[in-house]
Design a protein around this motif. Sequence first.
Motif, PDB file in Angstrom:
ATOM      1  N   ARG A   1      -0.206   5.985  -3.661  1.00 16.13           N
ATOM      2  CA  ARG A   1      -1.448   5.291  -4.048  1.00 16.13           C
ATOM      3  C   ARG A   1      -1.493   5.080  -5.562  1.00 16.13           C
ATOM      4  O   ARG A   1      -1.925   4.021  -6.037  1.00 16.13           O
ATOM      5  CB  ARG A   1      -2.663   6.080  -3.565  1.00 16.13           C
ATOM      6  CG  ARG A   1      -2.851   6.045  -2.056  1.00 16.13           C
ATOM      7  CD  ARG A   1      -4.211   6.568  -1.649  1.00 16.13           C
ATOM      8  NE  ARG A   1      -4.354   7.999  -1.836  1.00 16.13           N
ATOM      9  CZ  ARG A   1      -4.042   8.921  -0.916  1.00 16.13           C
ATOM     10  NH1 ARG A   1      -3.551   8.542   0.258  1.00 16.13           N
ATOM     11  NH2 ARG A   1      -4.221  10.214  -1.140  1.00 16.13           N
TER      12      ARG A   1
ATOM     13  N   HIS B   1       0.840  -1.197   0.000  1.00 16.33           N
ATOM     14  CA  HIS B   1       0.000   0.000   0.000  1.00 16.33           C
ATOM     15  C   HIS B   1       0.876   1.248   0.000  1.00 16.33           C
ATOM     16  O   HIS B   1       1.705   1.434   0.889  1.00 16.33           O
ATOM     17  CB  HIS B   1      -0.918   0.011   1.221  1.00 16.33           C
ATOM     18  CG  HIS B   1      -1.814  -1.185   1.298  1.00 16.33           C
ATOM     19  ND1 HIS B   1      -2.967  -1.287   0.548  1.00 16.33           N
ATOM     20  CD2 HIS B   1      -1.722  -2.334   2.008  1.00 16.33           C
ATOM     21  CE1 HIS B   1      -3.546  -2.459   0.808  1.00 16.33           C
ATOM     22  NE2 HIS B   1      -2.805  -3.107   1.680  1.00 16.33           N
TER      23      HIS B   1
ATOM     24  N   GLU C   1       1.766   5.275   0.302  1.00 17.57           N
ATOM     25  CA  GLU C   1       1.351   6.396   1.139  1.00 17.57           C
ATOM     26  C   GLU C   1       1.283   7.666   0.305  1.00 17.57           C
ATOM     27  O   GLU C   1       2.130   7.907  -0.572  1.00 17.57           O
ATOM     28  CB  GLU C   1       2.328   6.585   2.301  1.00 17.57           C
ATOM     29  CG  GLU C   1       2.417   5.399   3.241  1.00 17.57           C
ATOM     30  CD  GLU C   1       1.104   5.125   3.958  1.00 17.57           C
ATOM     31  OE1 GLU C   1       0.335   6.081   4.171  1.00 17.57           O
ATOM     32  OE2 GLU C   1       0.838   3.956   4.285  1.00 17.57           O
TER      33      GLU C   1
ATOM     34  N   VAL D   1     -10.183  -1.105  -3.845  1.00 17.77           N
ATOM     35  CA  VAL D   1      -9.199  -0.609  -4.814  1.00 17.77           C
ATOM     36  C   VAL D   1      -8.729  -1.740  -5.725  1.00 17.77           C
ATOM     37  O   VAL D   1      -8.612  -1.567  -6.945  1.00 17.77           O
ATOM     38  CB  VAL D   1      -8.000   0.033  -4.082  1.00 17.77           C
ATOM     39  CG1 VAL D   1      -6.917   0.419  -5.090  1.00 17.77           C
ATOM     40  CG2 VAL D   1      -8.456   1.261  -3.310  1.00 17.77           C
TER      41      VAL D   1
ATOM     42  N   SER E   1       0.863   2.179  -6.433  1.00 16.00           N
ATOM     43  CA  SER E   1       0.292   0.885  -6.041  1.00 16.00           C
ATOM     44  C   SER E   1      -0.804   0.455  -7.009  1.00 16.00           C
ATOM     45  O   SER E   1      -0.877  -0.721  -7.407  1.00 16.00           O
ATOM     46  CB  SER E   1      -0.277   0.969  -4.623  1.00 16.00           C
ATOM     47  OG  SER E   1       0.734   1.222  -3.678  1.00 16.00           O
ATOM     48  N   TYR E   2      -1.651   1.397  -7.399  1.00 21.09           N
ATOM     49  CA  TYR E   2      -2.762   1.080  -8.298  1.00 21.09           C
ATOM     50  C   TYR E   2      -2.234   0.667  -9.669  1.00 21.09           C
ATOM     51  O   TYR E   2      -2.732  -0.298 -10.281  1.00 21.09           O
ATOM     52  CB  TYR E   2      -3.687   2.281  -8.421  1.00 21.09           C
ATOM     53  CG  TYR E   2      -4.990   1.994  -9.126  1.00 21.09           C
ATOM     54  CD1 TYR E   2      -5.878   1.051  -8.619  1.00 21.09           C
ATOM     55  CD2 TYR E   2      -5.349   2.679 -10.285  1.00 21.09           C
ATOM     56  CE1 TYR E   2      -7.079   0.786  -9.261  1.00 21.09           C
ATOM     57  CE2 TYR E   2      -6.547   2.432 -10.927  1.00 21.09           C
ATOM     58  CZ  TYR E   2      -7.410   1.477 -10.412  1.00 21.09           C
ATOM     59  OH  TYR E   2      -8.605   1.222 -11.051  1.00 21.09           O
TER      60      TYR E   2
ATOM     61  N   SER F   1      -7.836   8.355  -0.088  1.00 18.09           N
ATOM     62  CA  SER F   1      -7.275   7.705   1.092  1.00 18.09           C
ATOM     63  C   SER F   1      -8.268   6.686   1.626  1.00 18.09           C
ATOM     64  O   SER F   1      -9.452   6.683   1.244  1.00 18.09           O
ATOM     65  CB  SER F   1      -6.982   8.747   2.177  1.00 18.09           C
ATOM     66  OG  SER F   1      -8.202   9.271   2.689  1.00 18.09           O
TER      67      SER F   1
ATOM     68  N   HIS G   1      -7.498   6.605  -5.943  1.00 19.44           N
ATOM     69  CA  HIS G   1      -6.633   7.714  -5.545  1.00 19.44           C
ATOM     70  C   HIS G   1      -7.103   8.394  -4.254  1.00 19.44           C
ATOM     71  O   HIS G   1      -6.456   9.341  -3.790  1.00 19.44           O
ATOM     72  CB  HIS G   1      -6.530   8.722  -6.686  1.00 19.44           C
ATOM     73  CG  HIS G   1      -5.773   8.191  -7.864  1.00 19.44           C
ATOM     74  ND1 HIS G   1      -6.356   7.397  -8.833  1.00 19.44           N
ATOM     75  CD2 HIS G   1      -4.466   8.287  -8.210  1.00 19.44           C
ATOM     76  CE1 HIS G   1      -5.452   7.055  -9.734  1.00 19.44           C
ATOM     77  NE2 HIS G   1      -4.298   7.576  -9.383  1.00 19.44           N
TER      78      HIS G   1
END
Length: 364
Positions: free
Chosen positions: A230, A223, A225, A326, A233-234, A307, A305
């Motif tokens: 983000r 994950h 930060e 996600v 990670s995506y 939190s 995107h």
Amino acid sequence: MGELPTDLPYRQGPSPARPAPTASGRPDRGVAPGRPDAGIAPGRPRAGFARHYAALDLGTNNCRLLIARPQGDGFAVVDAFSRIVRLGEGLAATGKLSDAAIERTIAALRVCSDKLRRRNVALARSVATEACRRASNGADFIARAYDETGIYLDVITAEQEARLAVLGCHALLEPGEGPALVFDIGGGSTELVLIDTSTTVPSVVDWHSAPWGVVSLTESVAHGEGADGRATSYARMRALVAESFAPFAARLPKDGGSRRMLGTSGTVTTLASVHLGLDRYDRSAVDGLIAPADAMRAISSGLAHMSFDERAALPCIGRERADLVVAGCAILEAILDIWPADRLGIADRGIREGILRRLMASRA
């Protein structure tokens, strides 16, 4: 690959003994789910009661039960249960079902067992999917579940899972010509099925199972930060899924004609709820909805995107789904990449409904 079969009866047995093993050492598949002390002779409903059928789907993330009675060409639901159990939590790292996940799941199965005992269930089937297929202690869990709840879980293959999902939801496909794509984003895997709907009963043209679901993908990608983390990670999630889809994507027709698609999973129903701006989940508004694919892409990217707290604040997501949604968005976008349809059909139905149709057809 032929038409979807409809001839797999699974009976609830009256004996309190564990199912007798076959020559392969597995329990006899003629013995089915439900408490052994339910007092229901197979195929003989008690006097004065309607015949009820039950289907239980234990996935990597959810435990779901439907109990229904035949009605017209379909069925009417008389009882249902759904609980997020996260059976596959930690599986990607350890290769085993954790003690905590097993306890959560056994507790949910006890609720299902009680419902099966109270209803006049003439025929039932319970299935388990990717978490139990993959876990090294899956067989031990299946045995314990039977001992403690009386529910025998049949660990089905990815192909059986795909076919059941299609059987349960294909009626919601938009009318049209040419092949259509049906997909099921699960907790531990995603099934893609290309079907031909030119006949009354659709036939499977091709299918694919990828080892990424909302739980397995979430646990396999770190994950990030902040906004940049983000986004990174995506992008990693989407790349992993795209790689796993590549063999199937290469086999898909490239004629560029009108493409139809239908999705069944918590991911698509959750995103549909966000699309509709619902304050709380409403199955009647979501099941059968046809949503613009571009809108679903925009929602997916937007959620990815945000939190965790921002996602959790959305009423149809909440804290229980805020971490896993996600990964579901990444899988959905990867599907839209290989099958760029203009619209996406949403189904709040699938494996359980497919099981019920098979059970009822076997007793027609």
